[in-house]
Write a protein that holds these residues in place. Sequence first.
Motif, PDB file in Angstrom:
ATOM      1  N   ARG A 112      -6.591   4.531  -5.579  1.00 18.32           N
ATOM      2  CA  ARG A 112      -7.207   5.730  -5.773  1.00 18.32           C
ATOM      3  C   ARG A 112      -7.420   6.399  -4.557  1.00 18.32           C
ATOM      4  O   ARG A 112      -7.288   7.470  -3.990  1.00 18.32           O
ATOM      5  CB  ARG A 112      -8.258   5.892  -6.727  1.00 18.32           C
ATOM      6  CG  ARG A 112      -8.840   7.246  -7.453  1.00 18.32           C
ATOM      7  CD  ARG A 112      -9.981   7.270  -8.106  1.00 18.32           C
ATOM      8  NE  ARG A 112     -10.021   6.003  -8.898  1.00 18.32           N
ATOM      9  CZ  ARG A 112      -9.577   5.758 -10.174  1.00 18.32           C
ATOM     10  NH1 ARG A 112      -8.548   6.468 -10.556  1.00 18.32           N
ATOM     11  NH2 ARG A 112      -9.848   4.795 -10.891  1.00 18.32           N
ATOM     12  N   ASN A 113      -8.178   5.458  -3.479  1.00 19.08           N
ATOM     13  CA  ASN A 113      -8.427   5.710  -2.251  1.00 19.08           C
ATOM     14  C   ASN A 113      -7.119   6.125  -1.279  1.00 19.08           C
ATOM     15  O   ASN A 113      -7.192   6.915  -0.610  1.00 19.08           O
ATOM     16  CB  ASN A 113      -9.402   4.757  -1.441  1.00 19.08           C
ATOM     17  CG  ASN A 113     -10.796   4.524  -2.105  1.00 19.08           C
ATOM     18  OD1 ASN A 113     -11.095   5.645  -2.624  1.00 19.08           O
ATOM     19  ND2 ASN A 113     -11.521   3.413  -2.098  1.00 19.08           N
ATOM     20  N   TRP A 114      -6.163   5.312  -1.415  1.00 18.59           N
ATOM     21  CA  TRP A 114      -5.021   5.339  -1.031  1.00 18.59           C
ATOM     22  C   TRP A 114      -4.154   6.731  -1.122  1.00 18.59           C
ATOM     23  O   TRP A 114      -3.910   7.540  -0.265  1.00 18.59           O
ATOM     24  CB  TRP A 114      -3.869   4.266  -1.059  1.00 18.59           C
ATOM     25  CG  TRP A 114      -4.430   3.048  -0.647  1.00 18.59           C
ATOM     26  CD1 TRP A 114      -5.559   2.568   0.112  1.00 18.59           C
ATOM     27  CD2 TRP A 114      -3.890   1.780  -1.359  1.00 18.59           C
ATOM     28  NE1 TRP A 114      -5.528   1.015   0.437  1.00 18.59           N
ATOM     29  CE2 TRP A 114      -4.531   0.400  -0.596  1.00 18.59           C
ATOM     30  CE3 TRP A 114      -2.844   1.311  -2.403  1.00 18.59           C
ATOM     31  CZ2 TRP A 114      -4.561  -0.720  -0.851  1.00 18.59           C
ATOM     32  CZ3 TRP A 114      -2.703  -0.021  -2.638  1.00 18.59           C
ATOM     33  CH2 TRP A 114      -3.374  -0.948  -1.907  1.00 18.59           C
ATOM     34  N   THR A 166      -6.099  10.668   8.643  1.00 17.72           N
ATOM     35  CA  THR A 166      -6.354   9.289   9.279  1.00 17.72           C
ATOM     36  C   THR A 166      -6.266   9.536  10.881  1.00 17.72           C
ATOM     37  O   THR A 166      -6.812   8.525  11.611  1.00 17.72           O
ATOM     38  CB  THR A 166      -4.999   8.529   8.728  1.00 17.72           C
ATOM     39  OG1 THR A 166      -5.388   8.448   7.484  1.00 17.72           O
ATOM     40  CG2 THR A 166      -5.221   7.123   9.397  1.00 17.72           C
ATOM     41  N   GLN A 191       0.711  -1.336  -0.119  1.00 12.65           N
ATOM     42  CA  GLN A 191       0.099  -0.012  -0.091  1.00 12.65           C
ATOM     43  C   GLN A 191       0.710   1.133  -0.179  1.00 12.65           C
ATOM     44  O   GLN A 191       0.633   2.185  -0.770  1.00 12.65           O
ATOM     45  CB  GLN A 191      -0.699  -0.058   1.133  1.00 12.65           C
ATOM     46  CG  GLN A 191      -2.051   1.183   1.339  1.00 12.65           C
ATOM     47  CD  GLN A 191      -2.786   1.145   2.504  1.00 12.65           C
ATOM     48  OE1 GLN A 191      -2.873   0.037   3.182  1.00 12.65           O
ATOM     49  NE2 GLN A 191      -3.164   2.267   2.916  1.00 12.65           N
ATOM     50  N   THR A 249       1.226   3.704  -3.191  1.00 15.65           N
ATOM     51  CA  THR A 249       0.868   5.098  -2.941  1.00 15.65           C
ATOM     52  C   THR A 249       1.889   6.100  -3.273  1.00 15.65           C
ATOM     53  O   THR A 249       1.795   7.214  -4.095  1.00 15.65           O
ATOM     54  CB  THR A 249       0.628   5.426  -1.389  1.00 15.65           C
ATOM     55  OG1 THR A 249      -0.521   4.304  -1.163  1.00 15.65           O
ATOM     56  CG2 THR A 249       0.068   6.669  -1.148  1.00 15.65           C
ATOM     57  N   THR A 301      -1.262   0.465 -11.020  1.00 17.86           N
ATOM     58  CA  THR A 301      -2.200  -0.611 -10.591  1.00 17.86           C
ATOM     59  C   THR A 301      -1.906  -1.712 -11.459  1.00 17.86           C
ATOM     60  O   THR A 301      -1.798  -2.877 -11.137  1.00 17.86           O
ATOM     61  CB  THR A 301      -3.576  -0.280 -10.810  1.00 17.86           C
ATOM     62  OG1 THR A 301      -4.142  -0.030 -11.968  1.00 17.86           O
ATOM     63  CG2 THR A 301      -3.990   0.691  -9.688  1.00 17.86           C
ATOM     64  N   ARG A 344      -5.618   9.342  -2.484  1.00 19.41           N
ATOM     65  CA  ARG A 344      -6.799  10.492  -1.698  1.00 19.41           C
ATOM     66  C   ARG A 344      -6.506  10.818  -0.311  1.00 19.41           C
ATOM     67  O   ARG A 344      -6.070  11.751   0.226  1.00 19.41           O
ATOM     68  CB  ARG A 344      -8.136  10.126  -2.130  1.00 19.41           C
ATOM     69  CG  ARG A 344      -8.917  11.246  -1.672  1.00 19.41           C
ATOM     70  CD  ARG A 344     -10.484  11.180  -1.995  1.00 19.41           C
ATOM     71  NE  ARG A 344     -10.976   9.970  -0.969  1.00 19.41           N
ATOM     72  CZ  ARG A 344     -11.434   9.157  -1.363  1.00 19.41           C
ATOM     73  NH1 ARG A 344     -11.752   8.691  -2.682  1.00 19.41           N
ATOM     74  NH2 ARG A 344     -11.865   8.244  -0.352  1.00 19.41           N
ATOM     75  N   GLN A 345      -6.411   9.702   0.548  1.00 19.96           N
ATOM     76  CA  GLN A 345      -6.125   9.673   1.936  1.00 19.96           C
ATOM     77  C   GLN A 345      -4.527  10.143   2.279  1.00 19.96           C
ATOM     78  O   GLN A 345      -4.440  11.096   3.167  1.00 19.96           O
ATOM     79  CB  GLN A 345      -6.215   8.358   2.516  1.00 19.96           C
ATOM     80  CG  GLN A 345      -6.390   8.345   3.998  1.00 19.96           C
ATOM     81  CD  GLN A 345      -7.503   9.201   4.582  1.00 19.96           C
ATOM     82  OE1 GLN A 345      -8.581   9.099   4.181  1.00 19.96           O
ATOM     83  NE2 GLN A 345      -7.319  10.339   5.508  1.00 19.96           N
ATOM     84  N   GLU A 399      -9.348   1.231  -7.722  1.00 25.20           N
ATOM     85  CA  GLU A 399     -10.337   1.983  -6.871  1.00 25.20           C
ATOM     86  C   GLU A 399      -9.609   2.127  -5.473  1.00 25.20           C
ATOM     87  O   GLU A 399      -9.595   3.127  -4.707  1.00 25.20           O
ATOM     88  CB  GLU A 399     -11.380   1.664  -6.351  1.00 25.20           C
ATOM     89  CG  GLU A 399     -12.636   2.128  -7.214  1.00 25.20           C
ATOM     90  CD  GLU A 399     -12.464   3.736  -7.411  1.00 25.20           C
ATOM     91  OE1 GLU A 399     -12.605   4.165  -6.478  1.00 25.20           O
ATOM     92  OE2 GLU A 399     -12.364   4.243  -8.541  1.00 25.20           O
ATOM     93  N   ALA A 400      -8.737   0.850  -4.986  1.00 21.39           N
ATOM     94  CA  ALA A 400      -8.082   0.792  -3.725  1.00 21.39           C
ATOM     95  C   ALA A 400      -6.786   2.003  -3.933  1.00 21.39           C
ATOM     96  O   ALA A 400      -6.699   2.798  -3.063  1.00 21.39           O
ATOM     97  CB  ALA A 400      -7.531  -0.628  -3.544  1.00 21.39           C
TER      98      ALA A 400
END
Length: 131
Positions: A48-50, A66, A12, A16, A37, A52-53, A45-46
């Motif tokens: 993209r979420n990582w 977080t 992850q 990222t 990816t 963004r966070q 999507e995983a």
Amino acid sequence: MAAPRKYSVELQLRATRIAMHARKDPESARGAIKRVTDQLGVHPEALRNWVRQAEIDGGVQPGTTTDRAQRLAKLEVRQLRRVNEVADPGSPARSPHRRRTRPGRVGGGAGRPTSAAHTGPPASRGVLPSR
């Protein structure tokens, strides 16, 4: 218990970092997440979420960090436990020696009324008086 992780924390973080680096370069920014990816075998999507966070945590985008989300979750659990203690201080979970009884049951067993239930005038038992 939390669900098992599909991707390791190391993967992850690596994905990222690579995606954020690729997005900074204007020539490789378009389609960067899709390329990463495909290279690493991560769902788009995983990643993209990582990303963004990570941008939220880094202050690039607005949102809940977080650390703040974790603190809010702990606070919510603490408040819910406190509310549950106030709402039902004598619950069987808190008083292991307390015997649980069923409300409205006085002897008799199996739902049959006891003889004490037949006291009183005949009309109260559903029998009409004769004339």
